[in-house]
Design a protein around this motif. Sequence first.
Motif, PDB file in Angstrom:
ATOM      1  N   HIS A 239       0.864  -1.196   0.000  1.00  0.00           N
ATOM      2  CA  HIS A 239       0.000   0.000   0.000  1.00  0.00           C
ATOM      3  C   HIS A 239       0.896   1.241   0.000  1.00  0.00           C
ATOM      4  O   HIS A 239       0.980   1.977   0.981  1.00  0.00           O
ATOM      5  N   ASP A 241       1.326   4.622  -1.175  1.00  0.00           N
ATOM      6  CA  ASP A 241       0.637   5.771  -1.744  1.00  0.00           C
ATOM      7  C   ASP A 241       0.748   6.956  -0.793  1.00  0.00           C
ATOM      8  O   ASP A 241       1.263   6.849   0.323  1.00  0.00           O
ATOM      9  N   THR A 242       0.253   8.088  -1.270  1.00  0.00           N
ATOM     10  CA  THR A 242       0.343   9.326  -0.490  1.00  0.00           C
ATOM     11  C   THR A 242      -0.428   9.231   0.823  1.00  0.00           C
ATOM     12  O   THR A 242       0.011   9.741   1.862  1.00  0.00           O
ATOM     13  N   ARG A 243      -1.588   8.566   0.796  1.00  0.00           N
ATOM     14  CA  ARG A 243      -2.412   8.455   1.996  1.00  0.00           C
ATOM     15  C   ARG A 243      -1.658   7.755   3.120  1.00  0.00           C
ATOM     16  O   ARG A 243      -1.684   8.207   4.267  1.00  0.00           O
ATOM     17  N   TYR A 278       9.038   2.607  -0.370  1.00  0.00           N
ATOM     18  CA  TYR A 278       8.853   3.779  -1.213  1.00  0.00           C
ATOM     19  C   TYR A 278       9.948   3.926  -2.270  1.00  0.00           C
ATOM     20  O   TYR A 278       9.749   4.610  -3.275  1.00  0.00           O
ATOM     21  N   LEU A 281       8.803   2.714  -5.784  1.00  0.00           N
ATOM     22  CA  LEU A 281       7.872   3.462  -6.636  1.00  0.00           C
ATOM     23  C   LEU A 281       8.506   3.732  -7.988  1.00  0.00           C
ATOM     24  O   LEU A 281       9.684   4.076  -8.081  1.00  0.00           O
ATOM     25  N   GLN A 286       6.909  10.623  -7.553  1.00  0.00           N
ATOM     26  CA  GLN A 286       6.288   9.982  -6.404  1.00  0.00           C
ATOM     27  C   GLN A 286       7.309   9.707  -5.309  1.00  0.00           C
ATOM     28  O   GLN A 286       7.042   9.919  -4.127  1.00  0.00           O
TER      29      GLN A 286
END
Length: 299
Positions: A239, A241-243, A278, A281, A286
């Motif tokens: 997972h 992502d930015t959230r 990260y 990515l 990103q």
Amino acid sequence: MSITVPTGVLPYFSAVGRAWYSACAVILTLCFVALACIWANLVPAFQSPDEPAHFDYAYSLATASTLLRAADGPAGFDPRVRILMRDADLNRMTFHANERVPKSYGTDAFFERVRRETSAFRSYSPLQAGAVRSPLTSVYAFVPYALYAVAAYPFRHDVAASLSACRFASIAFTGFAILIWSRILRRLHVQKIHALALLAIVAFFPLTSFIGSYVQPDGVAFLIVSALLLVTLRIRDGHVDTRHAFAYAVLVAALYGTKLQFAVAVGLATIVPVAIAYTRLASVRQRAFAATILLLSVA
């Protein structure tokens, strides 16, 4: 003779298993809450040695309706908290297991007397001239006490009711942490029955009920650490992502505002798997954005 289960049925059984596990985790948590509420009502005020100071800090924030600085005034307990400590016979009972509460303790007459004696300080605020500020203002970070202050604020003119509200808030913090650990154990691929057994051991361990039912910052720290570990595991599992990056940063910052040693230890332990995730990515933009958020959380 072998029985072949149609492939289309497997997701159904998987969903039923998840629902059964989640229902059992919720039931265990509710049982913990019920047990802790009994502790909160039966254990006399301030019979946990550090509860007076922790509650005083939270109550000061509730009555001031703002954060306090160490330089706001001389250190000392709120006069309403001192009255409750005196009426509960704190000095005679603390660290003396054979002593008992006054006969009137817990009766309507007892609480009416506390309300009557504290009514003279109804307009008292830690920010007014000559007032004292909590001794813990210069020792502990504000996050746990601000959360307790939110619970106490509706009852700020009744010091005994404020203490009860803070105790129930402490139970809620620990209860939510137990629920989060039900998800963490599944993320760690612990079998459902074993995960439920571990949750039950923690939930019904007497020290959990005792610590979880009085006013202290550790329940909030436990909740934030639990949420941080869950977010870390979700990031590790893809997972990315930015959230999730934002959630991770906010939780590390909140932990820093709770217990510095927890923020250092847990932050350093979780930053490695998060950073590795990260770096995978595909987009340079990103990666740069994620790195900025993570660096801000560490800073």
